[in-house]
Scaffold this active site. Sequence first.
Site, PDB file in Angstrom:
ATOM      1  N   SER A 199       0.550  -1.707  -0.658  1.00  0.00           N
ATOM      2  CA  SER A 199      -0.068   0.142   0.496  1.00  0.00           C
ATOM      3  C   SER A 199       0.975   1.278   0.058  1.00  0.00           C
ATOM      4  O   SER A 199       0.365   2.446  -0.495  1.00  0.00           O
ATOM      5  CB  SER A 199      -0.723  -0.061   1.338  1.00  0.00           C
ATOM      6  OG  SER A 199      -1.804  -1.008   0.806  1.00  0.00           O
ATOM      7  N   GLN A 231      -0.222  -9.002  -5.932  1.00  0.00           N
ATOM      8  CA  GLN A 231      -0.537 -10.733  -6.173  1.00  0.00           C
ATOM      9  C   GLN A 231       0.286 -11.424  -6.775  1.00  0.00           C
ATOM     10  O   GLN A 231       0.575 -12.518  -6.773  1.00  0.00           O
ATOM     11  CB  GLN A 231      -1.831 -11.063  -6.218  1.00  0.00           C
ATOM     12  CG  GLN A 231      -3.252 -10.609  -5.055  1.00  0.00           C
ATOM     13  CD  GLN A 231      -3.070 -10.879  -4.624  1.00  0.00           C
ATOM     14  OE1 GLN A 231      -2.134 -12.083  -4.342  1.00  0.00           O
ATOM     15  NE2 GLN A 231      -3.183 -10.125  -2.561  1.00  0.00           N
ATOM     16  N   CYS A 269      -8.884  -6.107   2.623  1.00  0.00           N
ATOM     17  CA  CYS A 269      -8.392  -4.691   2.919  1.00  0.00           C
ATOM     18  C   CYS A 269      -9.989  -3.786   3.486  1.00  0.00           C
ATOM     19  O   CYS A 269     -10.115  -3.283   4.067  1.00  0.00           O
ATOM     20  CB  CYS A 269      -7.795  -3.640   2.093  1.00  0.00           C
ATOM     21  SG  CYS A 269      -6.049  -3.962   1.844  1.00  0.00           S
TER      22      CYS A 269
END
Length: 396
Positions: free
Chosen positions: A73, A180, A326
């Site tokens: 992030s 990912q 999230c």
Amino acid sequence: MNRPIYLDNAATTKTAPEVVEAMLPYFTEQYGNPSSVYSFAAGNKEVIAAQREIIADVLGAKSNEIYFTAGGSEADNWALKATAEAYKSKGNHIITSKIEHHAILHTAEYLEKNGFEVTYLDVDADGKVDLDALRKAIRPTTILISIMYANNEIGTIQPIREIGEIAHEHGILFHTDAVQAFGQIPIQVDACHIDMLSASGHKLNGPKGIGFLYIRTGVRIRSFIHGGGQERKRRAGTENVPGIVGLGAAVKRAAATMEERARHEIELRDELIRQIESEISYVKLNGHRTDRLPNNVNFSFRFIEGESLLILLDMKGICGSSGSACTSGSLDPSHVLLAIGLPHEIAHGSLRLTLSEETTKEEISYVVESLKEIIAQLRKMSPLYEDFIKKHGSEK
């Protein structure tokens, strides 16, 4: 099953034993601050440099292009915000997609509030960006294209090489959120024309709280955190040496096991998909059937609520997700599933199962049997299902 069946590896992975072992000395023995001048601490600079080399080699990058962060992030925020600031004299337009992680989407919304314009590209029913739509979205003021390598919810892998080519044909910077994908599938930054890439340690059996941003040499990106000279003056703060060592160990491990791990996960992934589609009615596979991450399975089950499904799976010792970790506390359906065209009532009944190298065929069978039982139970309580059966007859 004697142990929980953990099928939420897109949310986080178990830290590998060899990664923990590599980290331990840097908590209790080699704990010096790398910025200190005495040899006890300064040696950790070399340790950090070695981890940069490991990561750079896997990406086909240079070691001085790897900048450590606190995770994916932060790396996403850095790529967008610092690029916007550094290139605002050239333009104020950014292109991304509607299925990005919220670390990208919320940062883009922040930039919109500060004078930037953002185009959010649609995706097709499989979750892929249309390359012609991307070309049409480009303006003279476009400074950045940010498209994720593979989606965290539905697993679809984007045509990254082609996107990178389009960006560079127009002199536009290209960033990809590879949180990912990195460690799951091979990635080469030069071949894909990638200028910036975000990754996170805890998605590939490394520790939480560590990640990196790859920044191609020549990209004029600004400092993200001020206060010191760390990370070549671009990201201030005492380095997380144990985390960096753990990340390096995890990347080395992921690269060495990638081919075998992918083969195992794809075999089980496809078997899980096959069994669900053949044994449970009124289901839809979300994401591209073949261009998807090796370990990702995402289904929508009609006439049920995903939250109830997750609770009942948990009671059977199965850990899954309805989407991104999230946003798991949100009552709204997944923005990704809505973007691929699912109506709200079907998107609400989604389940993401993400496998690992430790997942077994026996676990897959147990999961399918549990799903059959739970979904039948939930549908019996669903007035929507009852009305549907009355109108259309019994199940197939």
